[in-house]
Design an enzyme around this catalytic site. Sequence first.
Site, PDB file in Angstrom:
ATOM      1  CG  ASP A  30      -2.037   0.951   1.187  1.00 13.20           C
ATOM      2  OD1 ASP A  30      -3.178   0.521   1.258  1.00 13.20           O
ATOM      3  OD2 ASP A  30      -1.780   2.180   1.083  1.00 13.20           O
ATOM      4  CG  ASN A  86     -12.402  -0.478   4.464  1.00 13.84           C
ATOM      5  OD1 ASN A  86     -12.667  -0.984   5.544  1.00 13.84           O
ATOM      6  ND2 ASN A  86     -11.322   0.267   4.282  1.00 13.84           N
ATOM      7  CD  GLN A  93     -14.880  -0.358  -1.896  1.00 10.88           C
ATOM      8  OE1 GLN A  93     -16.051  -0.551  -1.560  1.00 10.88           O
ATOM      9  NE2 GLN A  93     -14.297  -1.047  -2.855  1.00 10.88           N
ATOM     10  CG  HIS A  99      -8.780  -2.877  -1.892  1.00 15.26           C
ATOM     11  ND1 HIS A  99      -9.723  -2.145  -2.593  1.00 15.26           N
ATOM     12  CD2 HIS A  99      -8.562  -2.191  -0.745  1.00 15.26           C
ATOM     13  CE1 HIS A  99     -10.046  -1.075  -1.896  1.00 15.26           C
ATOM     14  NE2 HIS A  99      -9.360  -1.086  -0.771  1.00 15.26           N
ATOM     15  CG  HIS A 101      -6.761  -2.620   3.614  1.00 11.56           C
ATOM     16  ND1 HIS A 101      -5.987  -1.524   3.304  1.00 11.56           N
ATOM     17  CD2 HIS A 101      -7.996  -2.339   3.141  1.00 11.56           C
ATOM     18  CE1 HIS A 101      -6.729  -0.609   2.685  1.00 11.56           C
ATOM     19  NE2 HIS A 101      -7.958  -1.080   2.574  1.00 11.56           N
TER      20      HIS A 101
HETATM   21  P1  AMP Z   1      -9.798   1.547   0.860  1.00 13.83           P
HETATM   22  O1  AMP Z   1      -9.940   2.780   1.693  1.00 13.83           O
HETATM   23  O2  AMP Z   1     -10.154   0.276   1.599  1.00 13.83           O
HETATM   24  O3  AMP Z   1     -10.519   1.658  -0.467  1.00 13.83           O
HETATM   25  O4  AMP Z   1      -8.259   1.402   0.575  1.00 13.83           O
HETATM   26  C1  AMP Z   1      -7.607   1.936  -0.514  1.00 13.83           C
HETATM   27  C2  AMP Z   1      -6.130   1.808  -0.228  1.00 13.83           C
HETATM   28  O5  AMP Z   1      -5.445   1.867  -1.447  1.00 13.83           O
HETATM   29  C3  AMP Z   1      -5.551   2.892   0.672  1.00 13.83           C
HETATM   30  O6  AMP Z   1      -4.934   2.280   1.796  1.00 13.83           O
HETATM   31  C4  AMP Z   1      -4.549   3.602  -0.229  1.00 13.83           C
HETATM   32  O7  AMP Z   1      -3.401   4.001   0.474  1.00 13.83           O
HETATM   33  C5  AMP Z   1      -4.232   2.539  -1.249  1.00 13.83           C
HETATM   34  N1  AMP Z   1      -3.839   3.012  -2.567  1.00 13.83           N
HETATM   35  C6  AMP Z   1      -4.483   3.904  -3.346  1.00 13.83           C
HETATM   36  N2  AMP Z   1      -3.853   4.038  -4.526  1.00 13.83           N
HETATM   37  C7  AMP Z   1      -2.797   3.193  -4.500  1.00 13.83           C
HETATM   38  C8  AMP Z   1      -1.758   2.868  -5.413  1.00 13.83           C
HETATM   39  N3  AMP Z   1      -1.675   3.450  -6.608  1.00 13.83           N
HETATM   40  N4  AMP Z   1      -0.839   1.944  -5.039  1.00 13.83           N
HETATM   41  C9  AMP Z   1      -0.910   1.359  -3.823  1.00 13.83           C
HETATM   42  N5  AMP Z   1      -1.869   1.617  -2.916  1.00 13.83           N
HETATM   43  C10 AMP Z   1      -2.790   2.530  -3.234  1.00 13.83           C
END
Ligand code: AMP
Length: 136
Positions: A30, A86, A93, A99, A101
């Site tokens: 992440d 999420n 989300q 995805h 975590h």
């Molecule tokens: P969520 O809030 O569950 O949708 O999580 C999205 C996650 O994606 C967050 O923890 C971000 O830091 C991560 N994220 C967003 N864009 C990228 C990216 N390009 N590469 C890696 N992680 C990302």
Amino acid sequence: MENCIFCKIAAGEIPSATLYEDEDFRVILDLGPASKGHALILPKQHYANLYELPDELAEKVIRLAKKMVIAMTKALQCDGFNVVQNNGEAAGQTVFHFHMHLIPRYKDDHAGVTWTPGKLTDEVRDEVLAKVRACL
Ligand code: AMP
Ligand code: ZN
């Protein structure tokens, strides 16, 4: 999905720090980690959330989560793990490609993967039990 960043990352069209890859998933670090080693399991096919995820992939993703948690615990010597997933804006989300975590936890890391506990009242317990059981 044309404009989905996780589709592009999962397909390898956008570079990522990839920990693991197989025919169904890519596991990446992440970019905004809650702790050292915070990783995301991305399916290569686009599904917005758990509601859309086919059962076959749902089974595979938890197996992969277990494999990653075991390997990462050994590699990073962390003291515990949060597995977080999420669904929907209300649930936090922000990227609408399913995805999971994987968040390594270290003693006293204050990573903040938490909530404020409420109180389960008899009324709410009975309401939730009745409503959910009726939908299963
Ligand atoms: P969520 O809030 O569950 O949708 O999580 C999205 C996650 O994606 C967050 O923890 C971000 O830091 C991560 N994220 C967003 N864009 C990228 C990216 N390009 N590469 C890696 N992680 C990302
Ligand atoms: Zn996608």
